[in-house]
Enzyme design. Structure first.
Site, PDB file in Angstrom:
ATOM      1  N   ASP A  54      43.953 -45.009 -15.073  1.00 33.77           N
ATOM      2  CA  ASP A  54      44.356 -43.590 -15.087  1.00 33.77           C
ATOM      3  C   ASP A  54      45.645 -43.353 -14.293  1.00 33.77           C
ATOM      4  O   ASP A  54      45.939 -42.232 -13.897  1.00 33.77           O
ATOM      5  CB  ASP A  54      43.216 -42.706 -14.565  1.00 33.77           C
ATOM      6  CG  ASP A  54      42.794 -43.106 -13.162  1.00 33.77           C
ATOM      7  OD1 ASP A  54      43.294 -44.143 -12.662  1.00 33.77           O
ATOM      8  OD2 ASP A  54      41.979 -42.393 -12.567  1.00 33.77           O
ATOM      9  N   HIS A  97      68.344 -61.061 -17.975  1.00 26.91           N
ATOM     10  CA  HIS A  97      67.459 -59.946 -17.613  1.00 26.91           C
ATOM     11  C   HIS A  97      66.402 -60.400 -16.602  1.00 26.91           C
ATOM     12  O   HIS A  97      65.219 -60.097 -16.735  1.00 26.91           O
ATOM     13  CB  HIS A  97      66.800 -59.341 -18.864  1.00 26.91           C
ATOM     14  CG  HIS A  97      67.787 -58.651 -19.749  1.00 26.91           C
ATOM     15  ND1 HIS A  97      67.566 -58.385 -21.086  1.00 26.91           N
ATOM     16  CD2 HIS A  97      69.023 -58.161 -19.493  1.00 26.91           C
ATOM     17  CE1 HIS A  97      68.620 -57.782 -21.603  1.00 26.91           C
ATOM     18  NE2 HIS A  97      69.526 -57.622 -20.658  1.00 26.91           N
ATOM     19  N   ASP A 109      72.466 -56.778 -10.520  1.00 25.63           N
ATOM     20  CA  ASP A 109      72.803 -55.793 -11.547  1.00 25.63           C
ATOM     21  C   ASP A 109      71.878 -54.608 -11.290  1.00 25.63           C
ATOM     22  O   ASP A 109      70.674 -54.681 -11.560  1.00 25.63           O
ATOM     23  CB  ASP A 109      72.566 -56.395 -12.934  1.00 25.63           C
ATOM     24  CG  ASP A 109      72.984 -55.461 -14.068  1.00 25.63           C
ATOM     25  OD1 ASP A 109      73.147 -54.252 -13.818  1.00 25.63           O
ATOM     26  OD2 ASP A 109      73.129 -55.952 -15.203  1.00 25.63           O
ATOM     27  N   ASP A 150      75.642 -48.268 -13.753  1.00 25.27           N
ATOM     28  CA  ASP A 150      75.255 -49.631 -14.121  1.00 25.27           C
ATOM     29  C   ASP A 150      76.316 -50.578 -13.554  1.00 25.27           C
ATOM     30  O   ASP A 150      77.382 -50.734 -14.137  1.00 25.27           O
ATOM     31  CB  ASP A 150      75.186 -49.701 -15.661  1.00 25.27           C
ATOM     32  CG  ASP A 150      74.738 -51.051 -16.175  1.00 25.27           C
ATOM     33  OD1 ASP A 150      74.349 -51.899 -15.361  1.00 25.27           O
ATOM     34  OD2 ASP A 150      74.766 -51.246 -17.403  1.00 25.27           O
ATOM     35  N   HIS A 156      76.867 -62.682 -23.977  1.00 26.85           N
ATOM     36  CA  HIS A 156      76.607 -61.258 -24.244  1.00 26.85           C
ATOM     37  C   HIS A 156      77.914 -60.537 -24.493  1.00 26.85           C
ATOM     38  O   HIS A 156      78.997 -61.103 -24.371  1.00 26.85           O
ATOM     39  CB  HIS A 156      75.809 -60.623 -23.100  1.00 26.85           C
ATOM     40  CG  HIS A 156      76.468 -60.685 -21.749  1.00 26.85           C
ATOM     41  ND1 HIS A 156      77.469 -59.820 -21.373  1.00 26.85           N
ATOM     42  CD2 HIS A 156      76.250 -61.499 -20.679  1.00 26.85           C
ATOM     43  CE1 HIS A 156      77.833 -60.099 -20.126  1.00 26.85           C
ATOM     44  NE2 HIS A 156      77.113 -61.129 -19.682  1.00 26.85           N
ATOM     45  N   HIS A 214      78.801 -51.535 -23.100  1.00 26.47           N
ATOM     46  CA  HIS A 214      78.004 -50.613 -23.926  1.00 26.47           C
ATOM     47  C   HIS A 214      78.323 -49.211 -23.464  1.00 26.47           C
ATOM     48  O   HIS A 214      78.835 -49.006 -22.352  1.00 26.47           O
ATOM     49  CB  HIS A 214      76.503 -50.916 -23.774  1.00 26.47           C
ATOM     50  CG  HIS A 214      76.055 -51.063 -22.343  1.00 26.47           C
ATOM     51  ND1 HIS A 214      75.749 -49.993 -21.541  1.00 26.47           N
ATOM     52  CD2 HIS A 214      75.909 -52.164 -21.551  1.00 26.47           C
ATOM     53  CE1 HIS A 214      75.417 -50.430 -20.336  1.00 26.47           C
ATOM     54  NE2 HIS A 214      75.516 -51.744 -20.306  1.00 26.47           N
ATOM     55  N   HIS A 229      71.914 -47.875 -21.799  1.00 22.36           N
ATOM     56  CA  HIS A 229      72.572 -48.284 -23.052  1.00 22.36           C
ATOM     57  C   HIS A 229      72.619 -47.014 -23.882  1.00 22.36           C
ATOM     58  O   HIS A 229      71.694 -46.703 -24.627  1.00 22.36           O
ATOM     59  CB  HIS A 229      71.782 -49.388 -23.756  1.00 22.36           C
ATOM     60  CG  HIS A 229      71.775 -50.672 -22.968  1.00 22.36           C
ATOM     61  ND1 HIS A 229      70.940 -51.709 -23.230  1.00 22.36           N
ATOM     62  CD2 HIS A 229      72.537 -51.074 -21.911  1.00 22.36           C
ATOM     63  CE1 HIS A 229      71.170 -52.699 -22.368  1.00 22.36           C
ATOM     64  NE2 HIS A 229      72.133 -52.326 -21.559  1.00 22.36           N
ATOM     65  N   GLU A 277      81.704 -55.531 -18.476  1.00 26.45           N
ATOM     66  CA  GLU A 277      80.857 -56.457 -17.727  1.00 26.45           C
ATOM     67  C   GLU A 277      80.928 -57.905 -18.212  1.00 26.45           C
ATOM     68  O   GLU A 277      79.922 -58.464 -18.633  1.00 26.45           O
ATOM     69  CB  GLU A 277      79.413 -55.972 -17.756  1.00 26.45           C
ATOM     70  CG  GLU A 277      78.856 -55.605 -19.132  1.00 26.45           C
ATOM     71  CD  GLU A 277      77.395 -55.172 -19.056  1.00 26.45           C
ATOM     72  OE1 GLU A 277      76.596 -55.935 -18.513  1.00 26.45           O
ATOM     73  OE2 GLU A 277      77.077 -54.076 -19.554  1.00 26.45           O
ATOM     74  N   TYR A 311      78.132 -68.037 -17.090  1.00 26.81           N
ATOM     75  CA  TYR A 311      76.826 -68.523 -16.656  1.00 26.81           C
ATOM     76  C   TYR A 311      76.745 -70.036 -16.891  1.00 26.81           C
ATOM     77  O   TYR A 311      76.762 -70.483 -18.039  1.00 26.81           O
ATOM     78  CB  TYR A 311      75.716 -67.800 -17.433  1.00 26.81           C
ATOM     79  CG  TYR A 311      75.902 -66.292 -17.397  1.00 26.81           C
ATOM     80  CD1 TYR A 311      75.396 -65.536 -16.343  1.00 26.81           C
ATOM     81  CD2 TYR A 311      76.634 -65.639 -18.389  1.00 26.81           C
ATOM     82  CE1 TYR A 311      75.597 -64.161 -16.291  1.00 26.81           C
ATOM     83  CE2 TYR A 311      76.847 -64.263 -18.342  1.00 26.81           C
ATOM     84  CZ  TYR A 311      76.326 -63.530 -17.292  1.00 26.81           C
ATOM     85  OH  TYR A 311      76.538 -62.175 -17.246  1.00 26.81           O
ATOM     86  N   ARG A 357      78.539 -62.193 -12.965  1.00 27.63           N
ATOM     87  CA  ARG A 357      78.884 -61.044 -13.816  1.00 27.63           C
ATOM     88  C   ARG A 357      79.516 -60.001 -12.902  1.00 27.63           C
ATOM     89  O   ARG A 357      79.087 -59.838 -11.755  1.00 27.63           O
ATOM     90  CB  ARG A 357      77.644 -60.488 -14.521  1.00 27.63           C
ATOM     91  CG  ARG A 357      77.941 -59.298 -15.420  1.00 27.63           C
ATOM     92  CD  ARG A 357      76.833 -59.028 -16.452  1.00 27.63           C
ATOM     93  NE  ARG A 357      75.569 -58.623 -15.876  1.00 27.63           N
ATOM     94  CZ  ARG A 357      74.497 -59.391 -15.796  1.00 27.63           C
ATOM     95  NH1 ARG A 357      74.531 -60.632 -16.234  1.00 27.63           N
ATOM     96  NH2 ARG A 357      73.379 -58.935 -15.254  1.00 27.63           N
ATOM     97  N   GLU A 413      80.470 -55.986 -13.238  1.00 29.46           N
ATOM     98  CA  GLU A 413      80.269 -54.852 -14.152  1.00 29.46           C
ATOM     99  C   GLU A 413      80.666 -53.546 -13.488  1.00 29.46           C
ATOM    100  O   GLU A 413      80.209 -53.232 -12.386  1.00 29.46           O
ATOM    101  CB  GLU A 413      78.795 -54.784 -14.564  1.00 29.46           C
ATOM    102  CG  GLU A 413      78.463 -53.571 -15.421  1.00 29.46           C
ATOM    103  CD  GLU A 413      77.049 -53.576 -15.975  1.00 29.46           C
ATOM    104  OE1 GLU A 413      76.154 -54.163 -15.324  1.00 29.46           O
ATOM    105  OE2 GLU A 413      76.844 -52.992 -17.050  1.00 29.46           O
TER     106      GLU A 413
HETATM  107  N1  GLY Z   1      71.870 -53.388 -16.682  1.00 33.61           N
HETATM  108  C1  GLY Z   1      71.842 -53.586 -18.057  1.00 33.61           C
HETATM  109  C2  GLY Z   1      73.143 -53.942 -18.580  1.00 33.61           C
HETATM  110  O1  GLY Z   1      74.012 -54.336 -17.831  1.00 33.61           O
HETATM  111  O2  GLY Z   1      73.416 -53.787 -19.739  1.00 33.61           O
HETATM  112 MN    MN Z   2      75.474 -52.875 -18.517  1.00 32.43          MN
HETATM  113 MN    MN Z   3      74.071 -53.870 -15.776  1.00 32.76          MN
END
Ligand code: GLY
Ligand code: MN
Ligand code: MN
Length: 447
Positions: free
Chosen positions: A41, A244, A261, A272, A351, A355, A362, A385, A389, A406, A408
């Protein structure tokens, strides 16, 4: 920086703009998000549906907003939970229909329990029903149930909606272009997140666990009244190569990099940011080489965020720099043009470079118009970003092993160029090392 806010008038302007793009013969029906169970619950913290939030600013579940352009008795109708002293004692305050009108700008409001009785009447003689069709079977059933109630009255001369339009098609195009008030919200969110990354850099020590650094981020988010816009990624060493990674429970080792991140959400608006820094405070020569390359790719990509360029220009620029750089590091062999054509960079950069960013991390909005990439225009906000890697399955020279990087940032397209909303966050090797050493010249934390 003073905490910005949105006025009731701003939401009214959004509803008017949507109504104008839909035409006066339309009715819009937009439900709030529903509460989600986490276990038994216990519910997840409630997060309003972004489309609903954008149009109403109304923070509660069990609500439906209806826009009826040109309706004399009121164009904006909100169905919501009634006030209830017992329920409010247990579960928190409710605006009730009175509050929906006095505090949230509804022209009229009714208890949600009366919707089946009232909504079909509002649909009468409207030719188009605009709603988030296909979002859930239960919602589709209810929407067509209401339409069928109107259809049942056709013999009394009432017309039922006969065109059904996806709300997203119009609304998401509108949401893609941020108004000045929204940019203030996003700048504020990005500033808080930049402060959180600074806090993480300054708290980082070998021997701490990833979750201890996550706690620093959360502390900074919450002390400004914000929450995470998504689950924070805090990955030391090889974990930084898992895009992720959210376990955040490994110990941090001297000599490793830490990739974070993380971004907060301020009144629904996301930030982000990713930063990568050495656990011990000093980059090794190999880490520095790889880092400088990603930074150069990010600079090249950000330089392409200019009105008139297309969506993919920043990505192409990043891929170009990274591919040439990987060749320079001895990781790839061949001509850059051929390496780009064959996507030889992909084991190291798999990647995309960004975005849209807004009420959703996103965010909504088309990336193409027909076959062509979309042109960038003022008001759009995107992340930039790039990363590299060198995870366990890659063939890179040994000295790059376990390096995951990365960088970003959140970038708004403005007339003649761009604005980096997250600019307050240390980015260069020198800025990061100085911030981690707690130098007096290091940037200040928080807004
Ligand atoms: N934090 C998700 C991305 O960088 O797209
Ligand atoms: Mn992002
Ligand atoms: Mn991110």
């Amino acid at each position: 920086m003073k905490a910005p806010g949105l006025t009731v008038k701003e939401f009214a302007r959004r509803r008017r703009r949507l109504a104008q793009s839909l035409g006066s013969d339309t009715i819009v029906v937009m439900p709030a998000a529903t509460e989600q169970l986490r276990n038994r619950d216990v519910e997840y913290p409630f997060r309003q549906d972004s489309d609903f939030l954008y149009l109403t600013g109304f923070p509660e579940a069990e609500a439906v907003a209806v826009l009826v352009p040109g309706r004399e008795a009121g164009e904006y109708v909100l169905f919501c939970r009634d006030r209830d002293p017992d329920m409010e004692t247990w579960n928190g305050r409710r605006a009730g229909p009175e509050g929906a009108v006095s505090d949230y700008g509804a022209d009229c409001a009714f208890p949600i329990g009366d919707i089946d009785e009232i909504l079909p009447g509002l649909m009468e003689n409207r030719s188009t029903l605009c709603a988030p069709f296909g979002r859930s079977e239960a919602l589709d059933q209810r929407l067509f149930g209401w339409v069928n109630q109107v259809r049942a009255k056709v013999r009394s001369g009432v017309r039922a909606p006969r065109e059904f339009v996806a709300l997203e098609h119009h609304l998401h195009e509108q949401r893609l272009f941020k108004q000045p008030a929204e940019l203030r919200m996003m700048r504020y969110a990005a500033t808080i997140s930049a402060g959180a990354h600074i806090r993480a850099m300054q708290a980082c020590r070998p021997g701490l666990h990833e979750y201890a650094i996550e706690a620093e981020l959360l502390h900074e988010f919450r002390r400004h009244g914000t929450e995470p816009a998504y689950h924070s990624i805090v990955g030391g060493g090889e974990n930084g190569c898992i895009l992720h990674y959210v376990e955040n429970r490994a110990p941090l080792r001297s000599g490793d990099l830490l990739l974070i991140d993380a971004g907060c959400e301020y009144q629904g608006y996301a930030s982000d940011i990713t930063r990568t820094f050495p656990v011990s405070g000093r980059f090794s020569p190999a880490q520095k080489e790889a880092y400088e390359l990603v930074l150069e790719a990010q600079r090249a990509a950000i330089a392409k965020v200019v009105p008139g360029n297309h969506w993919n220009d920043p990505h192409d620029a990043a891929v170009g720099v990274l591919t040439r750089g990987l060749k320079g590091l001895g990781v790839l062999k061949g001509t850059p043009a051929q390496l780009i054509r064959s996507e030889a960079y992909k084991p190291y950069y798999m990647h995309r470079t960004g975005h849209w960013l807004g009420l959703d991390v996103h965010d909504v909005g088309d990336y193409r118009v027909g076959e062509a990439w979309r042109l960038l225009e003022p008001g759009m906000v995107m992340t930039v970003e790039p990363g590299l890697y060198f995870g366990p399955r890659t063939q890179a020279p040994k000295r790059f092993r376990d390096i995951g990087i990365r960088i970003e940032d959140d970038v708004a397209v403005v007339a003649g160029g761009h604005e980096i909303l997250s600019d307050g966050c240390p980015r260069t090797v020198a800025e990061i090392e100085s911030c981690m050493a707690g130098d007096a010249l290091a940037p200040a934390r928080g807004p």
